[in-house]
Design a protein around this motif. Structure first.
Motif, PDB file in Angstrom:
ATOM      1  N   LEU A 107      53.557 -62.232  -7.332  1.00  0.00           N
ATOM      2  CA  LEU A 107      54.411 -62.210  -6.148  1.00  0.00           C
ATOM      3  C   LEU A 107      54.616 -63.625  -5.610  1.00  0.00           C
ATOM      4  O   LEU A 107      55.741 -63.999  -5.244  1.00  0.00           O
ATOM      5  CB  LEU A 107      53.787 -61.314  -5.072  1.00  0.00           C
ATOM      6  N   ILE A 108      53.564 -64.424  -5.561  1.00  0.00           N
ATOM      7  CA  ILE A 108      53.699 -65.805  -5.089  1.00  0.00           C
ATOM      8  C   ILE A 108      54.683 -66.578  -5.964  1.00  0.00           C
ATOM      9  O   ILE A 108      55.530 -67.322  -5.459  1.00  0.00           O
ATOM     10  CB  ILE A 108      52.328 -66.506  -5.072  1.00  0.00           C
ATOM     11  N   ARG A 109      54.587 -66.384  -7.283  1.00  0.00           N
ATOM     12  CA  ARG A 109      55.510 -67.080  -8.194  1.00  0.00           C
ATOM     13  C   ARG A 109      56.955 -66.663  -7.921  1.00  0.00           C
ATOM     14  O   ARG A 109      57.858 -67.518  -7.873  1.00  0.00           O
ATOM     15  CB  ARG A 109      55.130 -66.779  -9.642  1.00  0.00           C
ATOM     16  N   LEU A 110      57.186 -65.371  -7.723  1.00  0.00           N
ATOM     17  CA  LEU A 110      58.536 -64.894  -7.442  1.00  0.00           C
ATOM     18  C   LEU A 110      59.060 -65.452  -6.117  1.00  0.00           C
ATOM     19  O   LEU A 110      60.239 -65.806  -6.006  1.00  0.00           O
ATOM     20  CB  LEU A 110      58.557 -63.365  -7.415  1.00  0.00           C
ATOM     21  N   MET A 111      58.193 -65.533  -5.124  1.00  0.00           N
ATOM     22  CA  MET A 111      58.579 -66.105  -3.834  1.00  0.00           C
ATOM     23  C   MET A 111      58.978 -67.572  -3.997  1.00  0.00           C
ATOM     24  O   MET A 111      60.008 -68.018  -3.481  1.00  0.00           O
ATOM     25  CB  MET A 111      57.425 -65.965  -2.842  1.00  0.00           C
ATOM     26  N   ASP A 112      58.157 -68.321  -4.720  1.00  0.00           N
ATOM     27  CA  ASP A 112      58.450 -69.736  -4.951  1.00  0.00           C
ATOM     28  C   ASP A 112      59.778 -69.913  -5.681  1.00  0.00           C
ATOM     29  O   ASP A 112      60.590 -70.788  -5.336  1.00  0.00           O
ATOM     30  CB  ASP A 112      57.330 -70.386  -5.769  1.00  0.00           C
ATOM     31  N   GLU A 113      60.000 -69.071  -6.684  1.00  0.00           N
ATOM     32  CA  GLU A 113      61.225 -69.174  -7.478  1.00  0.00           C
ATOM     33  C   GLU A 113      62.455 -68.853  -6.642  1.00  0.00           C
ATOM     34  O   GLU A 113      63.497 -69.515  -6.767  1.00  0.00           O
ATOM     35  CB  GLU A 113      61.144 -68.236  -8.688  1.00  0.00           C
ATOM     36  N   LEU A 114      62.356 -67.840  -5.785  1.00  0.00           N
ATOM     37  CA  LEU A 114      63.503 -67.474  -4.951  1.00  0.00           C
ATOM     38  C   LEU A 114      63.799 -68.576  -3.931  1.00  0.00           C
ATOM     39  O   LEU A 114      64.973 -68.887  -3.679  1.00  0.00           O
ATOM     40  CB  LEU A 114      63.236 -66.147  -4.236  1.00  0.00           C
ATOM     41  N   GLU A 115      62.775 -69.163  -3.359  1.00  0.00           N
ATOM     42  CA  GLU A 115      62.992 -70.285  -2.428  1.00  0.00           C
ATOM     43  C   GLU A 115      63.693 -71.442  -3.133  1.00  0.00           C
ATOM     44  O   GLU A 115      64.626 -72.042  -2.584  1.00  0.00           O
ATOM     45  CB  GLU A 115      61.659 -70.739  -1.843  1.00  0.00           C
ATOM     46  N   ALA A 116      63.249 -71.767  -4.343  1.00  0.00           N
ATOM     47  CA  ALA A 116      63.861 -72.869  -5.086  1.00  0.00           C
ATOM     48  C   ALA A 116      65.292 -72.536  -5.493  1.00  0.00           C
ATOM     49  O   ALA A 116      66.198 -73.385  -5.422  1.00  0.00           O
ATOM     50  CB  ALA A 116      63.015 -73.188  -6.316  1.00  0.00           C
ATOM     51  N   LEU A 117      65.505 -71.290  -5.905  1.00  0.00           N
ATOM     52  CA  LEU A 117      66.819 -70.864  -6.376  1.00  0.00           C
ATOM     53  C   LEU A 117      67.873 -70.921  -5.277  1.00  0.00           C
ATOM     54  O   LEU A 117      69.047 -71.204  -5.532  1.00  0.00           O
ATOM     55  CB  LEU A 117      66.709 -69.435  -6.925  1.00  0.00           C
ATOM     56  N   THR A 118      67.461 -70.656  -4.039  1.00  0.00           N
ATOM     57  CA  THR A 118      68.412 -70.587  -2.921  1.00  0.00           C
ATOM     58  C   THR A 118      68.364 -71.819  -2.016  1.00  0.00           C
ATOM     59  O   THR A 118      69.000 -71.837  -0.964  1.00  0.00           O
ATOM     60  CB  THR A 118      68.139 -69.335  -2.064  1.00  0.00           C
ATOM     61  N   ALA A 119      67.633 -72.835  -2.419  1.00  0.00           N
ATOM     62  CA  ALA A 119      67.366 -73.983  -1.541  1.00  0.00           C
ATOM     63  C   ALA A 119      68.625 -74.721  -1.087  1.00  0.00           C
ATOM     64  O   ALA A 119      68.633 -75.342  -0.020  1.00  0.00           O
ATOM     65  CB  ALA A 119      66.423 -74.963  -2.242  1.00  0.00           C
ATOM     66  N   GLN A 120      69.697 -74.663  -1.869  1.00  0.00           N
ATOM     67  CA  GLN A 120      70.916 -75.392  -1.518  1.00  0.00           C
ATOM     68  C   GLN A 120      71.887 -74.557  -0.685  1.00  0.00           C
ATOM     69  O   GLN A 120      72.937 -75.065  -0.269  1.00  0.00           O
ATOM     70  CB  GLN A 120      71.613 -75.872  -2.802  1.00  0.00           C
ATOM     71  N   ASN A 121      71.561 -73.298  -0.445  1.00  0.00           N
ATOM     72  CA  ASN A 121      72.456 -72.417   0.318  1.00  0.00           C
ATOM     73  C   ASN A 121      72.312 -72.662   1.819  1.00  0.00           C
ATOM     74  O   ASN A 121      71.249 -73.067   2.287  1.00  0.00           O
ATOM     75  CB  ASN A 121      72.155 -70.953   0.016  1.00  0.00           C
ATOM     76  N   ALA A 122      73.372 -72.401   2.554  1.00  0.00           N
ATOM     77  CA  ALA A 122      73.320 -72.670   3.997  1.00  0.00           C
ATOM     78  C   ALA A 122      74.168 -71.715   4.830  1.00  0.00           C
ATOM     79  O   ALA A 122      74.270 -71.894   6.043  1.00  0.00           O
ATOM     80  CB  ALA A 122      73.774 -74.111   4.262  1.00  0.00           C
ATOM     81  N   LYS A 123      74.757 -70.686   4.220  1.00  0.00           N
ATOM     82  CA  LYS A 123      75.605 -69.769   4.986  1.00  0.00           C
ATOM     83  C   LYS A 123      74.755 -68.940   5.947  1.00  0.00           C
ATOM     84  O   LYS A 123      75.092 -68.775   7.124  1.00  0.00           O
ATOM     85  CB  LYS A 123      76.375 -68.857   4.031  1.00  0.00           C
ATOM     86  N   VAL A 124      73.670 -68.383   5.438  1.00  0.00           N
ATOM     87  CA  VAL A 124      72.699 -67.647   6.250  1.00  0.00           C
ATOM     88  C   VAL A 124      71.312 -68.084   5.805  1.00  0.00           C
ATOM     89  O   VAL A 124      71.048 -68.224   4.609  1.00  0.00           O
ATOM     90  CB  VAL A 124      72.828 -66.116   6.064  1.00  0.00           C
ATOM     91  N   HIS A 125      70.441 -68.323   6.772  1.00  0.00           N
ATOM     92  CA  HIS A 125      69.047 -68.676   6.473  1.00  0.00           C
ATOM     93  C   HIS A 125      68.189 -67.445   6.739  1.00  0.00           C
ATOM     94  O   HIS A 125      67.977 -67.061   7.895  1.00  0.00           O
ATOM     95  CB  HIS A 125      68.598 -69.851   7.348  1.00  0.00           C
ATOM     96  N   LEU A 126      67.721 -66.817   5.667  1.00  0.00           N
ATOM     97  CA  LEU A 126      66.896 -65.616   5.762  1.00  0.00           C
ATOM     98  C   LEU A 126      65.428 -66.008   5.603  1.00  0.00           C
ATOM     99  O   LEU A 126      65.026 -66.537   4.568  1.00  0.00           O
ATOM    100  CB  LEU A 126      67.289 -64.608   4.681  1.00  0.00           C
ATOM    101  N   THR A 127      64.630 -65.739   6.624  1.00  0.00           N
ATOM    102  CA  THR A 127      63.199 -66.005   6.576  1.00  0.00           C
ATOM    103  C   THR A 127      62.464 -64.679   6.549  1.00  0.00           C
ATOM    104  O   THR A 127      62.689 -63.818   7.406  1.00  0.00           O
ATOM    105  CB  THR A 127      62.751 -66.839   7.784  1.00  0.00           C
ATOM    106  N   ILE A 128      61.597 -64.520   5.551  1.00  0.00           N
ATOM    107  CA  ILE A 128      60.846 -63.278   5.381  1.00  0.00           C
ATOM    108  C   ILE A 128      59.387 -63.540   5.718  1.00  0.00           C
ATOM    109  O   ILE A 128      58.735 -64.367   5.077  1.00  0.00           O
ATOM    110  CB  ILE A 128      60.988 -62.743   3.947  1.00  0.00           C
ATOM    111  N   ALA A 129      58.881 -62.861   6.746  1.00  0.00           N
ATOM    112  CA  ALA A 129      57.490 -63.013   7.165  1.00  0.00           C
ATOM    113  C   ALA A 129      56.638 -62.036   6.359  1.00  0.00           C
ATOM    114  O   ALA A 129      56.721 -60.824   6.544  1.00  0.00           O
ATOM    115  CB  ALA A 129      57.351 -62.745   8.662  1.00  0.00           C
ATOM    116  N   LEU A 130      55.825 -62.573   5.459  1.00  0.00           N
ATOM    117  CA  LEU A 130      55.059 -61.762   4.519  1.00  0.00           C
ATOM    118  C   LEU A 130      53.593 -62.164   4.583  1.00  0.00           C
ATOM    119  O   LEU A 130      53.266 -63.330   4.371  1.00  0.00           O
ATOM    120  CB  LEU A 130      55.621 -61.966   3.108  1.00  0.00           C
ATOM    121  N   ASN A 131      52.722 -61.215   4.876  1.00  0.00           N
ATOM    122  CA  ASN A 131      51.327 -61.484   5.243  1.00  0.00           C
ATOM    123  C   ASN A 131      51.311 -62.500   6.379  1.00  0.00           C
ATOM    124  O   ASN A 131      50.643 -63.531   6.324  1.00  0.00           O
ATOM    125  CB  ASN A 131      50.482 -61.980   4.069  1.00  0.00           C
TER     126      ASN A 131
END
Length: 235
Positions: A107-131
């Motif tokens: 799960l941590i790896r998937l979270m890291d990958e999604l953050e990196a994959l979307t890092a250049q986007n700026a239309k909406v900033h979605l923050t997910i509070a997990l643990n």
């Protein structure tokens, strides 16, 4: 609409009750609730919301049954895998806040990958509070800050509210303007305690799986009519 809410935070409550009312297992409610996230994220640009923060799993949620916790962790993984490309295509930047140490490595790896994959986007900033827990976040921030004081990187007399905020998980985000809690509960459940000091709140009866973009829009219209004084006297 008058003033706009640039940052909206949501405590997505009521998934389990939604399922139980229909004779379904609690996890069915969580799966249905996950569908609502996409609808609300897609609605954000049209109502002027730049930042959306959602409370997915709290530090206290580990007290639930192993079946429910395990099912939620699998749901988080599936959500990331299923939604990643659409989030990229729709210009959504994703960040995760919370303590990752207790989460499993996949799960941590998937979270890291999604953050990196979307890092250049700026239309909406979605923050997910997990643990995530507000007190836990402030405690971890204080520990990091104390470490910098010990190492001589920061003098004790330099510690201010603004400095402490830079050590929080949300250091790169604006404070929420509006916090919404669904399902009829009127408490904040340890969510964004520091950041929500002057946020407006909406406690609504709708269970999260029934929450719609239309209701979201109505809450934002209501927010626009409120007078926010931040402790000052109206002009």
């Amino acid at each position: 609409m008058g003033q706009s809410a640039e940052h909206v935070a949501i405590i997505m409550d009521g998934n389990g009750r939604w399922a139980q009312q229909r004779g379904l297992p609690r996890l069915a409610g969580h799966h249905e609730g996950a569908k609502r996230i996409r609808e609300i994220v897609q609605a954000c640009p049209s109502v002027g919301v730049k930042h959306l923060t959602i409370f997915a799993f709290s530090t206290e949620n580990w007290k639930r049954t192993q079946v429910e916790v395990g099912g939620l962790m699998r749901l988080f993984k599936r959500y990331i895998l299923r939604e990643a490309q659409d989030l990229v295509n729709e210009g959504v930047r994703v960040r995760f806040i919370g303590d990752r140490l207790r989460l499993d490595k996949t799960l941590i790896r998937l979270m890291d990958e999604l953050e990196a994959l979307t890092a250049q986007n700026a239309k909406v900033h979605l923050t997910i509070a997990l643990n995530y827990g507000g007190r836990d976040e402030v405690t971890r921030a204080a520990q990091r800050m104390a470490g910098d004081v010990e190492r001589g990187k920061l003098a004790a007399k330099e510690v201010t509210a603004e400095v402490l905020a830079r050590y929080l998980d949300t250091h790169s985000l604006p404070d929420p303007d509006l916090v919404i809690r669904t399902s009829g509960e009127a408490r904040i459940s340890n969510f964004l305690l520091w950041q929500s000091a002057y946020a407006e709140y909406e406690f609504i009866d709708t269970l999260w799986p029934d929450f719609s973009a239309g209701e979201f829009t109505k809450l934002l219209v209501n927010f626009g009519s409120r007078e926010r004084r931040f402790g000052a006297i109206p002009a």
